[in-house]
Write a protein that holds these residues in place. Sequence first.
Motif, PDB file in Angstrom:
ATOM      1  N   LEU A  69      35.202  38.256  43.304  1.00 27.56           N
ATOM      2  CA  LEU A  69      35.272  39.565  43.951  1.00 27.56           C
ATOM      3  C   LEU A  69      36.717  40.038  44.102  1.00 27.56           C
ATOM      4  CD1 LEU A  69      32.746  39.821  46.925  1.00 27.56           C
ATOM      5  CD2 LEU A  69      33.168  41.524  45.160  1.00 27.56           C
ATOM      6  N   GLN A  70      37.568  39.147  44.608  1.00 27.68           N
ATOM      7  CA  GLN A  70      38.967  39.521  44.792  1.00 27.68           C
ATOM      8  C   GLN A  70      39.645  39.812  43.456  1.00 27.68           C
ATOM      9  OE1 GLN A  70      39.915  40.483  47.513  1.00 27.68           O
ATOM     10  NE2 GLN A  70      40.060  38.995  49.158  1.00 27.68           N
ATOM     11  N   ASP A  71      39.300  39.044  42.442  1.00 33.40           N
ATOM     12  CA  ASP A  71      39.890  39.281  41.126  1.00 33.40           C
ATOM     13  C   ASP A  71      39.413  40.609  40.545  1.00 33.40           C
ATOM     14  OD1 ASP A  71      41.591  38.286  38.969  1.00 33.40           O
ATOM     15  OD2 ASP A  71      39.745  38.115  37.806  1.00 33.40           O
ATOM     16  N   GLN A  72      38.158  40.946  40.786  1.00 38.98           N
ATOM     17  CA  GLN A  72      37.634  42.232  40.321  1.00 38.98           C
ATOM     18  C   GLN A  72      38.342  43.393  41.010  1.00 38.98           C
ATOM     19  OE1 GLN A  72      33.435  42.737  41.073  1.00 38.98           O
ATOM     20  NE2 GLN A  72      33.364  44.753  40.125  1.00 38.98           N
ATOM     21  N   ILE A  73      38.579  43.261  42.309  1.00 44.26           N
ATOM     22  CA  ILE A  73      39.286  44.313  43.044  1.00 44.26           C
ATOM     23  C   ILE A  73      40.715  44.454  42.531  1.00 44.26           C
ATOM     24  CG2 ILE A  73      40.157  45.023  45.305  1.00 44.26           C
ATOM     25  CD1 ILE A  73      37.705  43.550  46.519  1.00 44.26           C
ATOM     26  N   LYS A  78      44.699  47.649  39.604  1.00 45.91           N
ATOM     27  CA  LYS A  78      45.714  47.654  38.549  1.00 45.91           C
ATOM     28  C   LYS A  78      45.429  48.712  37.489  1.00 45.91           C
ATOM     29  CE  LYS A  78      47.654  44.670  34.930  1.00 45.91           C
ATOM     30  NZ  LYS A  78      47.575  43.326  34.284  1.00 45.91           N
ATOM     31  N   ASN A  79      44.160  48.958  37.185  1.00 45.05           N
ATOM     32  CA  ASN A  79      43.801  49.812  36.050  1.00 45.05           C
ATOM     33  C   ASN A  79      43.254  51.182  36.432  1.00 45.05           C
ATOM     34  OD1 ASN A  79      44.042  47.986  33.491  1.00 45.05           O
ATOM     35  ND2 ASN A  79      43.035  46.692  35.024  1.00 45.05           N
ATOM     36  N   ASN A 405      36.840  40.185  33.330  1.00 49.14           N
ATOM     37  CA  ASN A 405      36.894  41.563  33.840  1.00 49.14           C
ATOM     38  C   ASN A 405      36.917  42.620  32.742  1.00 49.14           C
ATOM     39  OD1 ASN A 405      36.877  41.185  36.694  1.00 49.14           O
ATOM     40  ND2 ASN A 405      38.962  40.413  36.571  1.00 49.14           N
ATOM     41  N   ASN A 406      37.380  42.257  31.557  1.00 50.77           N
ATOM     42  CA  ASN A 406      37.435  43.231  30.468  1.00 50.77           C
ATOM     43  C   ASN A 406      36.201  43.182  29.574  1.00 50.77           C
ATOM     44  OD1 ASN A 406      39.949  44.570  30.959  1.00 50.77           O
ATOM     45  ND2 ASN A 406      40.999  42.676  30.356  1.00 50.77           N
ATOM     46  N   HIS A 421      31.272  45.685  35.883  1.00 53.54           N
ATOM     47  CA  HIS A 421      32.504  44.889  35.776  1.00 53.54           C
ATOM     48  C   HIS A 421      33.587  45.687  35.041  1.00 53.54           C
ATOM     49  CE1 HIS A 421      30.429  40.661  36.188  1.00 53.54           C
ATOM     50  NE2 HIS A 421      30.214  41.456  37.224  1.00 53.54           N
ATOM     51  N   GLY A 422      34.748  45.762  35.649  1.00 56.98           N
ATOM     52  CA  GLY A 422      35.894  46.385  35.011  1.00 56.98           C
ATOM     53  C   GLY A 422      35.648  47.840  34.642  1.00 56.98           C
TER      54      GLY A 422
END
Length: 468
Positions: A69-73, A78-79, A405-406, A421-422
């Motif tokens: 979850l934190q990595d997705q946020i 960032k993008n 994520n990509n 996702h992403g």
Amino acid sequence: MEREELNRILIKQKIAFKASPPSFEKRLDSLKLLSDIIEENKEYFIEAVSEDFGLRAKEETLFLEIFPLQDQIRHAIKNLRNWMKRRHVTGAWFLYPSKAFYQYQPLGSVGIMGAWNYQVLLTLSPLVDAIAAGNHAILKPSEVAPRSAGIIKQVINAAYPEEYIHCVTGDASLAENFSSLPFDHLFFTGSIRVGKLIMKSAAKNLTPVTLELGGKSPAIISDSYPLKRAAKRIMAGKLFNAGQTCVAPDYVILPKNLNEEFLNSTREAVAKLYPDIVQNKQYSHIISERHHERLHAMLDDARNKGAEIVELISHQNNGDKLMTPKLIFDVTEEMELMMEEIFGPILPVVNIDSCEDAVSYVNDKPNPLALYYFDTRRKKVDWLLKNTLSGGVTINDTIYHLAQNNLPFGGVGNSGMGHYHGFDGFRNFSKKRAVMKQRRIAATDFLHPPFTDFKRKLLHYIGRFTKV
């Protein structure tokens, strides 16, 4: 919660959205706030999830829910600016000198229905995408895991205003009322059976839906791949959350002459992954007595129809919502565990000698959410990818494609529709809006009626250049 109250919240959100759709800055602030909420309350989430299951390891919840979850946020923050940019495209030559572009715009107020097996991740992960896309949202966590649902409701409603993001909890009747609301998009994670009901309910309002379902995800092992390594990675993916994972390997396909070696390798893998598994505090329990009984009914049905059930540990204790890992040999298509998604630590073995026959076997069934293939030969891998269809694929491992994520995550056919996702999640909760901007003088001005001889000649000339 009555339908009238749900409808009141939705109307309030729609009015607020129309008055002021979330800007880039508001989306960014909301994502950062969500990240802070997760970090500040992660111990409460972990405790609540474990209470729902009776036992689930802290490390498992961190690794499989909080960290993704934190990595997705982080990825969305960032993008986000780049995702929101308008994209210019080449215009049609006969519409010169017009310009054409598209931009992604939020839909409005969306509904998100989470799932009990990863309550925190599967409720809040779609919310990340919905916020990034600029929507308002109402969340409905699963009632099957009430402790974690209650924590999500508490922290979300304390942090966000009702007209922006709100969480509701309740039983199956709430879910029925929730899915019948005229959302601008409805996102559901759960079983195929319930997914059909959700889609039917949403259809009355022409509400577009994303369905993240499941199905029977196969793991095909080539005879050229190191069997011990394949067994370890399959069992690791299978036994996370005691098999209660939508992308867990549901059954294994391998040549029959590898059965004994596979059995020995899986026993060794289980012993290393979960030493003294009955007492091991890192091995999850089954979510409820009802699901525990369902798994035992599957085993009884398979046993009565001639299957060989092999325990992967030296002693067993399947009471108190605990179920130890098992391999099932000599399975047939008439067995319940080969007709339904298992969602537990039971792994049937289907014996098929060639990769081509294994692919035919998989293709004769509904498209799975995930497909796993173990082979080091690139041509074989490429052939399999060309000749199968599934929601996602991991080569030489299991489940981890969903953490990219990509890459989009989502099913196909019976395993679901739509992706998240992403960027794919951002796009899923957006309208890709087409825009054409015409100039002061345009070629099309010369093609309006009445159609004179000159205009007919001009149309004929244009037609010559539009053909292939």
